[in-house]
Design a protein around this motif. Structure first.
Motif, PDB file in Angstrom:
ATOM      1  N   THR A 133     -11.523  -1.076 -12.066  1.00  0.00           N
ATOM      2  CA  THR A 133     -12.302  -1.560 -10.931  1.00  0.00           C
ATOM      3  C   THR A 133     -11.359  -1.654  -9.743  1.00  0.00           C
ATOM      4  O   THR A 133     -10.225  -2.125  -9.889  1.00  0.00           O
ATOM      5  CB  THR A 133     -12.896  -2.956 -11.223  1.00  0.00           C
ATOM      6  OG1 THR A 133     -13.734  -2.867 -12.369  1.00  0.00           O
ATOM      7  CG2 THR A 133     -13.699  -3.468 -10.055  1.00  0.00           C
ATOM      8  N   ARG A 134     -11.828  -1.223  -8.596  1.00  0.00           N
ATOM      9  CA  ARG A 134     -11.031  -1.257  -7.369  1.00  0.00           C
ATOM     10  C   ARG A 134     -11.520  -2.418  -6.508  1.00  0.00           C
ATOM     11  O   ARG A 134     -12.698  -2.529  -6.213  1.00  0.00           O
ATOM     12  CB  ARG A 134     -11.207   0.070  -6.629  1.00  0.00           C
ATOM     13  CG  ARG A 134     -10.412   0.189  -5.371  1.00  0.00           C
ATOM     14  CD  ARG A 134     -10.602   1.604  -4.809  1.00  0.00           C
ATOM     15  NE  ARG A 134      -9.771   1.791  -3.655  1.00  0.00           N
ATOM     16  CZ  ARG A 134     -10.221   1.940  -2.418  1.00  0.00           C
ATOM     17  NH1 ARG A 134     -11.521   1.948  -2.194  1.00  0.00           N
ATOM     18  NH2 ARG A 134      -9.381   2.103  -1.425  1.00  0.00           N
ATOM     19  N   HIS A 135     -10.586  -3.275  -6.117  1.00  0.00           N
ATOM     20  CA  HIS A 135     -10.898  -4.419  -5.262  1.00  0.00           C
ATOM     21  C   HIS A 135     -10.167  -4.227  -3.939  1.00  0.00           C
ATOM     22  O   HIS A 135      -8.947  -4.129  -3.920  1.00  0.00           O
ATOM     23  CB  HIS A 135     -10.414  -5.733  -5.893  1.00  0.00           C
ATOM     24  CG  HIS A 135     -10.874  -5.933  -7.294  1.00  0.00           C
ATOM     25  ND1 HIS A 135     -12.116  -6.427  -7.602  1.00  0.00           N
ATOM     26  CD2 HIS A 135     -10.257  -5.699  -8.482  1.00  0.00           C
ATOM     27  CE1 HIS A 135     -12.245  -6.492  -8.922  1.00  0.00           C
ATOM     28  NE2 HIS A 135     -11.136  -6.050  -9.477  1.00  0.00           N
ATOM     29  N   VAL A 136     -10.929  -4.159  -2.834  1.00  0.00           N
ATOM     30  CA  VAL A 136     -10.327  -4.031  -1.509  1.00  0.00           C
ATOM     31  C   VAL A 136     -10.557  -5.345  -0.779  1.00  0.00           C
ATOM     32  O   VAL A 136     -11.690  -5.801  -0.656  1.00  0.00           O
ATOM     33  CB  VAL A 136     -10.933  -2.860  -0.713  1.00  0.00           C
ATOM     34  CG1 VAL A 136     -10.292  -2.747   0.658  1.00  0.00           C
ATOM     35  CG2 VAL A 136     -10.780  -1.552  -1.480  1.00  0.00           C
ATOM     36  N   TYR A 137      -9.479  -5.962  -0.330  1.00  0.00           N
ATOM     37  CA  TYR A 137      -9.557  -7.243   0.356  1.00  0.00           C
ATOM     38  C   TYR A 137      -9.543  -7.023   1.862  1.00  0.00           C
ATOM     39  O   TYR A 137      -8.744  -6.236   2.372  1.00  0.00           O
ATOM     40  CB  TYR A 137      -8.393  -8.145  -0.072  1.00  0.00           C
ATOM     41  CG  TYR A 137      -8.449  -8.478  -1.540  1.00  0.00           C
ATOM     42  CD1 TYR A 137      -9.163  -9.570  -1.985  1.00  0.00           C
ATOM     43  CD2 TYR A 137      -7.803  -7.680  -2.477  1.00  0.00           C
ATOM     44  CE1 TYR A 137      -9.235  -9.884  -3.342  1.00  0.00           C
ATOM     45  CE2 TYR A 137      -7.862  -7.969  -3.834  1.00  0.00           C
ATOM     46  CZ  TYR A 137      -8.579  -9.068  -4.253  1.00  0.00           C
ATOM     47  OH  TYR A 137      -8.648  -9.366  -5.593  1.00  0.00           O
ATOM     48  N   ALA A 138     -10.416  -7.727   2.564  1.00  0.00           N
ATOM     49  CA  ALA A 138     -10.533  -7.602   4.025  1.00  0.00           C
ATOM     50  C   ALA A 138      -9.423  -8.391   4.694  1.00  0.00           C
ATOM     51  O   ALA A 138      -9.613  -9.497   5.187  1.00  0.00           O
ATOM     52  CB  ALA A 138     -11.904  -8.090   4.479  1.00  0.00           C
ATOM     53  N   GLU A 139      -8.251  -7.826   4.664  1.00  0.00           N
ATOM     54  CA  GLU A 139      -7.076  -8.436   5.277  1.00  0.00           C
ATOM     55  C   GLU A 139      -6.430  -7.413   6.191  1.00  0.00           C
ATOM     56  O   GLU A 139      -6.764  -6.231   6.138  1.00  0.00           O
ATOM     57  CB  GLU A 139      -6.056  -8.839   4.193  1.00  0.00           C
ATOM     58  CG  GLU A 139      -6.576  -9.838   3.189  1.00  0.00           C
ATOM     59  CD  GLU A 139      -5.579 -10.089   2.063  1.00  0.00           C
ATOM     60  OE1 GLU A 139      -4.569  -9.359   1.956  1.00  0.00           O
ATOM     61  OE2 GLU A 139      -5.824 -11.013   1.278  1.00  0.00           O
ATOM     62  N   VAL A 140      -5.511  -7.855   7.005  1.00  0.00           N
ATOM     63  CA  VAL A 140      -4.752  -6.933   7.839  1.00  0.00           C
ATOM     64  C   VAL A 140      -3.292  -7.092   7.454  1.00  0.00           C
ATOM     65  O   VAL A 140      -2.741  -8.180   7.622  1.00  0.00           O
ATOM     66  CB  VAL A 140      -4.968  -7.222   9.341  1.00  0.00           C
ATOM     67  CG1 VAL A 140      -4.118  -6.297  10.183  1.00  0.00           C
ATOM     68  CG2 VAL A 140      -6.439  -7.095   9.696  1.00  0.00           C
ATOM     69  N   PRO A 141      -2.651  -6.074   6.914  1.00  0.00           N
ATOM     70  CA  PRO A 141      -3.228  -4.793   6.501  1.00  0.00           C
ATOM     71  C   PRO A 141      -4.087  -4.979   5.252  1.00  0.00           C
ATOM     72  O   PRO A 141      -3.927  -5.940   4.520  1.00  0.00           O
ATOM     73  CB  PRO A 141      -1.995  -3.940   6.195  1.00  0.00           C
ATOM     74  CG  PRO A 141      -0.943  -4.912   5.793  1.00  0.00           C
ATOM     75  CD  PRO A 141      -1.216  -6.162   6.591  1.00  0.00           C
ATOM     76  N   PRO A 142      -5.028  -4.037   5.022  1.00  0.00           N
ATOM     77  CA  PRO A 142      -5.906  -4.155   3.854  1.00  0.00           C
ATOM     78  C   PRO A 142      -5.094  -4.116   2.557  1.00  0.00           C
ATOM     79  O   PRO A 142      -4.084  -3.435   2.462  1.00  0.00           O
ATOM     80  CB  PRO A 142      -6.824  -2.938   3.939  1.00  0.00           C
ATOM     81  CG  PRO A 142      -6.429  -2.184   5.145  1.00  0.00           C
ATOM     82  CD  PRO A 142      -5.293  -2.862   5.810  1.00  0.00           C
ATOM     83  N   ARG A 143      -5.549  -4.886   1.589  1.00  0.00           N
ATOM     84  CA  ARG A 143      -4.880  -4.947   0.291  1.00  0.00           C
ATOM     85  C   ARG A 143      -5.852  -4.407  -0.754  1.00  0.00           C
ATOM     86  O   ARG A 143      -7.022  -4.786  -0.780  1.00  0.00           O
ATOM     87  CB  ARG A 143      -4.514  -6.397  -0.011  1.00  0.00           C
ATOM     88  CG  ARG A 143      -3.887  -6.604  -1.373  1.00  0.00           C
ATOM     89  CD  ARG A 143      -3.374  -8.035  -1.556  1.00  0.00           C
ATOM     90  NE  ARG A 143      -4.351  -9.042  -1.194  1.00  0.00           N
ATOM     91  CZ  ARG A 143      -4.883  -9.918  -2.047  1.00  0.00           C
ATOM     92  NH1 ARG A 143      -4.541  -9.897  -3.309  1.00  0.00           N
ATOM     93  NH2 ARG A 143      -5.751 -10.807  -1.627  1.00  0.00           N
ATOM     94  N   THR A 144      -5.353  -3.520  -1.606  1.00  0.00           N
ATOM     95  CA  THR A 144      -6.164  -2.944  -2.684  1.00  0.00           C
ATOM     96  C   THR A 144      -5.509  -3.288  -4.009  1.00  0.00           C
ATOM     97  O   THR A 144      -4.294  -3.148  -4.159  1.00  0.00           O
ATOM     98  CB  THR A 144      -6.263  -1.412  -2.538  1.00  0.00           C
ATOM     99  OG1 THR A 144      -6.809  -1.098  -1.257  1.00  0.00           O
ATOM    100  CG2 THR A 144      -7.140  -0.802  -3.616  1.00  0.00           C
ATOM    101  N   SER A 191      -1.067  -4.346 -10.442  1.00  0.00           N
ATOM    102  CA  SER A 191      -2.406  -4.056  -9.921  1.00  0.00           C
ATOM    103  C   SER A 191      -2.448  -3.340  -8.579  1.00  0.00           C
ATOM    104  O   SER A 191      -3.478  -2.789  -8.221  1.00  0.00           O
ATOM    105  CB  SER A 191      -3.192  -5.363  -9.793  1.00  0.00           C
ATOM    106  OG  SER A 191      -2.548  -6.231  -8.874  1.00  0.00           O
ATOM    107  N   ARG A 192      -1.356  -3.333  -7.848  1.00  0.00           N
ATOM    108  CA  ARG A 192      -1.371  -2.718  -6.520  1.00  0.00           C
ATOM    109  C   ARG A 192      -0.774  -1.318  -6.577  1.00  0.00           C
ATOM    110  O   ARG A 192       0.184  -1.072  -7.320  1.00  0.00           O
ATOM    111  CB  ARG A 192      -0.628  -3.607  -5.545  1.00  0.00           C
ATOM    112  CG  ARG A 192      -1.325  -4.979  -5.459  1.00  0.00           C
ATOM    113  CD  ARG A 192      -0.750  -5.882  -4.462  1.00  0.00           C
ATOM    114  NE  ARG A 192      -1.055  -5.361  -3.125  1.00  0.00           N
ATOM    115  CZ  ARG A 192      -0.533  -5.863  -2.025  1.00  0.00           C
ATOM    116  NH1 ARG A 192       0.320  -6.860  -2.089  1.00  0.00           N
ATOM    117  NH2 ARG A 192      -0.851  -5.364  -0.853  1.00  0.00           N
ATOM    118  N   PRO A 193      -1.320  -0.382  -5.802  1.00  0.00           N
ATOM    119  CA  PRO A 193      -0.854   1.009  -5.861  1.00  0.00           C
ATOM    120  C   PRO A 193       0.657   1.174  -5.670  1.00  0.00           C
ATOM    121  O   PRO A 193       1.286   1.933  -6.421  1.00  0.00           O
ATOM    122  CB  PRO A 193      -1.634   1.699  -4.739  1.00  0.00           C
ATOM    123  CG  PRO A 193      -2.895   0.898  -4.644  1.00  0.00           C
ATOM    124  CD  PRO A 193      -2.477  -0.526  -4.904  1.00  0.00           C
ATOM    125  N   GLY A 194       1.255   0.490  -4.722  1.00  0.00           N
ATOM    126  CA  GLY A 194       2.700   0.612  -4.506  1.00  0.00           C
ATOM    127  C   GLY A 194       3.487   0.137  -5.716  1.00  0.00           C
ATOM    128  O   GLY A 194       4.466   0.764  -6.130  1.00  0.00           O
TER     129      GLY A 194
END
Length: 116
Positions: free
Chosen positions: A64-75, A33-36
């Motif tokens: 569906t794209r889910h962006v999580y408000a974390e540092v660093p951001p997780r997509t 699920s993650r781009p990397g």
């Protein structure tokens, strides 16, 4: 159809017709699920092409794209209902391809008559 008019399915063709779209959809269906992770899973795809495919598949409503408000951001990406339907169709096409390649076409008798 006038020469300048595009067929109704041209957007589908643009989105799914790319050689990478099916690989990306199947990888997401398998839980990547993650781009990397997708870039590592889909051999030969570049970061630029993956980003473009993810953008188009999301815009078309297959992901569906889910962006999580974390540092660093997780997509993360997931299949939509329509994305799951399309992956199911792709799986059926893959089965048909396997049957054709193995010579086990199982053609009904009347199909044999049409070939004569």
């Amino acid at each position: 159809m006038p020469p300048t008019a595009k067929p109704a399915y041209s957007q589908l063709e643009d989105v799914v017709g790319c050689k990478w779209s099916v690989s990306v959809l199947r990888a997401v269906a398998e839980g990547v699920s993650r781009p990397g992770a997708l870039e590592r899973h889909v051999q030969g795809i570049s970061t630029k092409v993956l980003s473009e495919r993810l953008r188009k598949l999301t815009a078309y409503g297959l992901l569906t794209r889910h962006v999580y408000a974390e540092v660093p951001p997780r997509t993360e990406y997931s299949l939509t209902w329509n994305g799951r339907k399309l992956v199911s169709i792709i799986d059926q096409i893959k089965l048909l391809d396997n049957e054709i390649r193995s010579g086990e076409q199982g053609a009904p008798a009347d199909a044999e008559e049409h070939r004569r």
